[in-house]
Design a protein around this motif. Structure first.
Motif, PDB file in Angstrom:
ATOM      1  N   GLU A 160      -8.542   0.588  -9.776  1.00 35.23           N
ATOM      2  CA  GLU A 160      -7.599   1.466 -10.443  1.00 35.23           C
ATOM      3  C   GLU A 160      -6.359   1.712  -9.588  1.00 35.23           C
ATOM      4  O   GLU A 160      -5.244   1.749 -10.076  1.00 35.23           O
ATOM      5  CB  GLU A 160      -8.295   2.801 -10.704  1.00 35.23           C
ATOM      6  N   GLU A 161      -6.618   1.862  -8.293  1.00 35.86           N
ATOM      7  CA  GLU A 161      -5.534   2.148  -7.359  1.00 35.86           C
ATOM      8  C   GLU A 161      -4.512   1.003  -7.348  1.00 35.86           C
ATOM      9  O   GLU A 161      -3.308   1.234  -7.371  1.00 35.86           O
ATOM     10  CB  GLU A 161      -6.148   2.365  -5.965  1.00 35.86           C
ATOM     11  N   VAL A 162      -5.014  -0.231  -7.350  1.00 35.95           N
ATOM     12  CA  VAL A 162      -4.138  -1.405  -7.359  1.00 35.95           C
ATOM     13  C   VAL A 162      -3.339  -1.433  -8.658  1.00 35.95           C
ATOM     14  O   VAL A 162      -2.132  -1.702  -8.659  1.00 35.95           O
ATOM     15  CB  VAL A 162      -4.968  -2.700  -7.200  1.00 35.95           C
ATOM     16  N   GLY A 218       0.854  -1.178   0.000  1.00 36.65           N
ATOM     17  CA  GLY A 218       0.000   0.000   0.000  1.00 36.65           C
ATOM     18  C   GLY A 218       0.889   1.226   0.000  1.00 36.65           C
ATOM     19  O   GLY A 218       2.095   1.136   0.226  1.00 36.65           O
ATOM     20  N   GLY A 219       0.267   2.377  -0.289  1.00 36.29           N
ATOM     21  CA  GLY A 219       1.047   3.607  -0.355  1.00 36.29           C
ATOM     22  C   GLY A 219       1.509   4.038   1.023  1.00 36.29           C
ATOM     23  O   GLY A 219       1.132   3.451   2.028  1.00 36.29           O
ATOM     24  N   ASP A 229      -5.922   0.205   0.696  1.00 37.97           N
ATOM     25  CA  ASP A 229      -6.233   1.408  -0.064  1.00 37.97           C
ATOM     26  C   ASP A 229      -6.523   2.549   0.900  1.00 37.97           C
ATOM     27  O   ASP A 229      -7.448   2.473   1.715  1.00 37.97           O
ATOM     28  CB  ASP A 229      -7.453   1.146  -0.957  1.00 37.97           C
ATOM     29  N   ILE A 230      -5.730   3.609   0.782  1.00 35.97           N
ATOM     30  CA  ILE A 230      -5.815   4.680   1.767  1.00 35.97           C
ATOM     31  C   ILE A 230      -7.115   5.484   1.629  1.00 35.97           C
ATOM     32  O   ILE A 230      -7.658   5.971   2.621  1.00 35.97           O
ATOM     33  CB  ILE A 230      -4.555   5.583   1.680  1.00 35.97           C
ATOM     34  N   THR A 231      -7.635   5.591   0.387  1.00 31.44           N
ATOM     35  CA  THR A 231      -8.869   6.375   0.232  1.00 31.44           C
ATOM     36  C   THR A 231     -10.104   5.566   0.637  1.00 31.44           C
ATOM     37  O   THR A 231     -11.037   6.093   1.227  1.00 31.44           O
ATOM     38  CB  THR A 231      -9.038   6.869  -1.225  1.00 31.44           C
TER      39      THR A 231
END
Lengths: 387, 255
Positions: free
Chosen positions: B241-243, B41-42, B219-221
């Motif tokens: 999309e994030e992944v 993750g970010g 996912d942070i969001t």
């Protein structure tokens, strides 16, 4: 890492190794569960059993068919076996060992041992060590003098605005050494005044000169104890604080960050600290004088047939402004000494966690030593000059 | 049920919070025995926080974490110690004790938790240091060796007690590519040889594709996990999309 945790709970049979000899080949039969939590055999002791009944050994092989679960303890045993084989020039056949074991043994030998011989220096003869100690003391003294010189230069250039000092840092030091230090200075100075008065009353009463206890309190506090006690408190409080603060900055490479930016840590960190304590020490000394005299007066008035007015009158007839100024001068010197030793030890901090503690300790020791020394020198000069 | 069939760690409905601030919601996953499980993750997504929950340093705000089928956060002290003893942790900055030599650093857990005599401890320690390629550096202090070596020494300390589960917090951060790749090799080797379950927190893509059997994406969001599976498969069929952006290192969305 135990191969089968479930079995570990179910049946635990301790690891066993047995050696069988046959026509020059030594077979090590490994069985049971090998765990570092339990005692496991050592290769040497297994080898020692029935050692006489064997002939020459050419090779060592293993039988791992009855081996249960295993962990590092088995690897340690095999390392011992390997060391023995290497020493005796015996071939060690690892093919019958589980594949994972062989891989780990290979991995542990993948990086050749670093040659440690270069680290080991022969113990030097006594005279050489004495010389080494003298040289390192001398280089310590030199670096202290250099440091003092750097500080002096930076301070001297301050009025010409060539040096950029961080005034914020200066005011933080001023604050922590004024309001922050007042409670402890009050307590200690008051008690020292009380002690001097008790001493005076007890000793002078014997000669019927109890009245002169006021002289003792006045001279004692103003010339000596006010500055000295404040100096010792501040060396323990502020000096140690400086050393710990700069020491932590050294460890986290914050000092290096200043240097690489072209900012002198002396100008930026040391000068504001030293100036802060330098200006605050005389003020604290005056305050300590005042509180100490109050404490002494309280004792004298309560023990002797004396009014506060008589006590103060007696004291003021003996001490002069010069005595108070001598104390203040000492305060200035002690302030410089505390700031110097704290910052010096802080910047000389080593690189491990214990180093900050050692820096703070040695800052206090150095600070107090230098304060007592400076006090003696100033008293001696004052006696010479009849001040 | 046989203990060997249970997952090593099971997380049920976990919510992580700092005070009132919810970091992650609704985490449900299990970590199987003998796999390399990557938490990715970010920055700031709560990867390291999740790791702290798994090793019991932070109690869950809600939900449970089962270690070998048991909730050890609520277990009594002796049981808890027994569970902790079966874990090894490599902290982000190594966290080697700077006042101790490498030998002393690795010996300490062995002295605390085993009844081995001094000589056997010394042998286990030198074996562990040899496994991470630090043979001959036994008497060095952490400050005297390089960052990569410190990481490896910390790994030696983490595997000192032959843990069943090994937790690694950003093992390759701050390492040069060669040292990072060597460390990846070592992780794979430890898994293959000792059968250790390994949980890794990282955002190093190369490392993820190299070592991970399965990976979890935080996912942070969304404030929850949005992907779980083999990283290569996730890259080819991204669930969000994030992944996709994370695994292909791009700033653009799916086309």
């Amino acid at each position: 890492m135990r191969t089968a945790p479930a079995e570990r709970i179910a049946t635990v049979t301790a690891g066993v190794a047995e050696l069988r000899y046959q026509e020059g080949v030594l077979l090590a039969a490994l069985s049971g569960d090998w765990s570092i939590e339990q005692p496991t055999p050592r290769f040497e002791s297994v080898l020692a059993q029935d050692a006489n009944s064997r002939g020459t050994v050419r090779a060592l092989t293993f039988d791992a068919t009855r081996l249960g679960s295993w962990d590092s303890s088995l690897l340690v045993f095999l390392e011992q076996a390997q060391a023995y084989c290497e020493a005796q020039r015996i071939e060690m056949d690892r093919s019958a060992l589980p594949e994972q074991v062989t891989r780990l043994l290979t991995l542990s030998r993948a990086v050749p041992e670093r040659d440690a011989s270069e680290d080991q220096q022969a113990k030097a003869p006594a005279i050489a060590r004495l010389g080494g100690a003298a040289l390192s003391t001398w280089s310590n003294v030199k670096s202290s003098i250099t440091f003092a010189g750097e500080i002096t230069l930076a301070v001297a250039q301050l009025p010409r605005r060539k040096v950029r000092m961080r005034w914020r840092e200066f005011w933080v030091v001023v604050q922590s050494n004024s309001s922050g230090a007042i409670p402890i200075v009050t307590l200690i100075a008051l008690l020292v005044g009380v002690i001097i008065a008790f001493l005076g009353v007890v000793v002078l009463e014997r000669f019927g000169a109890g009245y002169y206890a006021s002289y003792l309190v006045g001279f004692g506090m103003l010339r000596e104890m006010g500055a000295l006690m404040t100096g010792i408190i501040m060396a323990g409080r502020t000096g140690a604080g400086f050393a710990a603060e700069l020491g932590s900055m050294k460890i986290t490479e914050e000092i290096d960050a200043f240097v690489t930016l072209g900012i002198s840590p002396v100008e930026h960190l040391v000068v504001p600290r030293i100036l802060g304590i330098f200006f605050m020490m005389p003020l604290l000394t005056l305050y300590a004088d005042f509180v100490g005299v109050l404490g002494g007066m309280a004792v004298a008035v309560s023990l002797l047939d004396l009014s506060a007015k008589q006590f103060l009158g007696g004291m003021l007839s003996a001490v002069t402004l010069i005595d108070a100024l001598l104390g203040v001068f000492k305060g200035l010197v002690f302030g410089a000494v505390i700031g110097f030793s704290g910052c010096l030890k802080g910047l000389q901090t080593g690189s491990d966690a214990g180093a900050v503690g050692r820096a703070a300790t040695s800052a206090v020791v150095l600070g107090i030593t230098l304060i007592i020394l400076a006090n003696a020198v100033i008293d001696w000069l004052a006696a010479l000059l009849k001040i | 049920m046989n203990a060997a069939e249970l997952p090593a760690i099971e997380v049920r409905n976990l919510t992580m919070q700092y005070g009132d601030l919810v970091i992650m919601n609704d985490l449900n996953f299990s970590i199987e025995r003998g796999e390399v499980f990557v938490i990715m993750g970010g920055s700031g997504s709560g990867k390291s926080t999740l790791l702290k929950h798994l090793i019991g340093l932070k109690p869950p705000a809600q939900g449970t974490i089962l270690f070998d089928g048991e909730d050890f956060t609520t277990a009594d002290e002796t049981h808890r110690k027994d569970v902790l003893r079966r874990m090894g942790v490599l902290y982000q900055n190594g966290a080697l004790w700077s006042g101790l030599t490498l030998t002393e650093n690795v010996s300490l857990p062995l002295e605390e938790f085993t009844t081995l005599d001094a000589r056997s401890i010394a042998e286990v320690v030198s074996l562990k240091l040899a496994l991470v390629g630090l043979r001959g550096f036994e008497e060095f202090y952490p400050a005297a060796i390089s960052g990569g070596m410190r990481k490896r020494a910390a790994l030696a300390r983490a595997i000192a007690l032959d843990p069943e589960v090994l937790f690694l917090d950003e093992p390759s951060s701050g390492l040069d590519p060669i040292s990072a790749s060597r460390l990846d090799d070592l992780i794979v080797e430890i898994k293959a040889s000792f059968g250790t379950t390994i949980v890794v927190v990282t955002h190093d893509l190369e490392s993820i594709f190299r070592i991970a059997d399965r990976a979890l994406f935080l996912d942070i969001t969304e404030k929850t996990m949005t992907a779980l599976g083999n990283p290569a498969e996730l890259r080819d069929n991204p669930p969000s999309e994030e992944v996709h952006r994370f695994l292909t290192r791009s700033s653009e969305g799916l086309s």
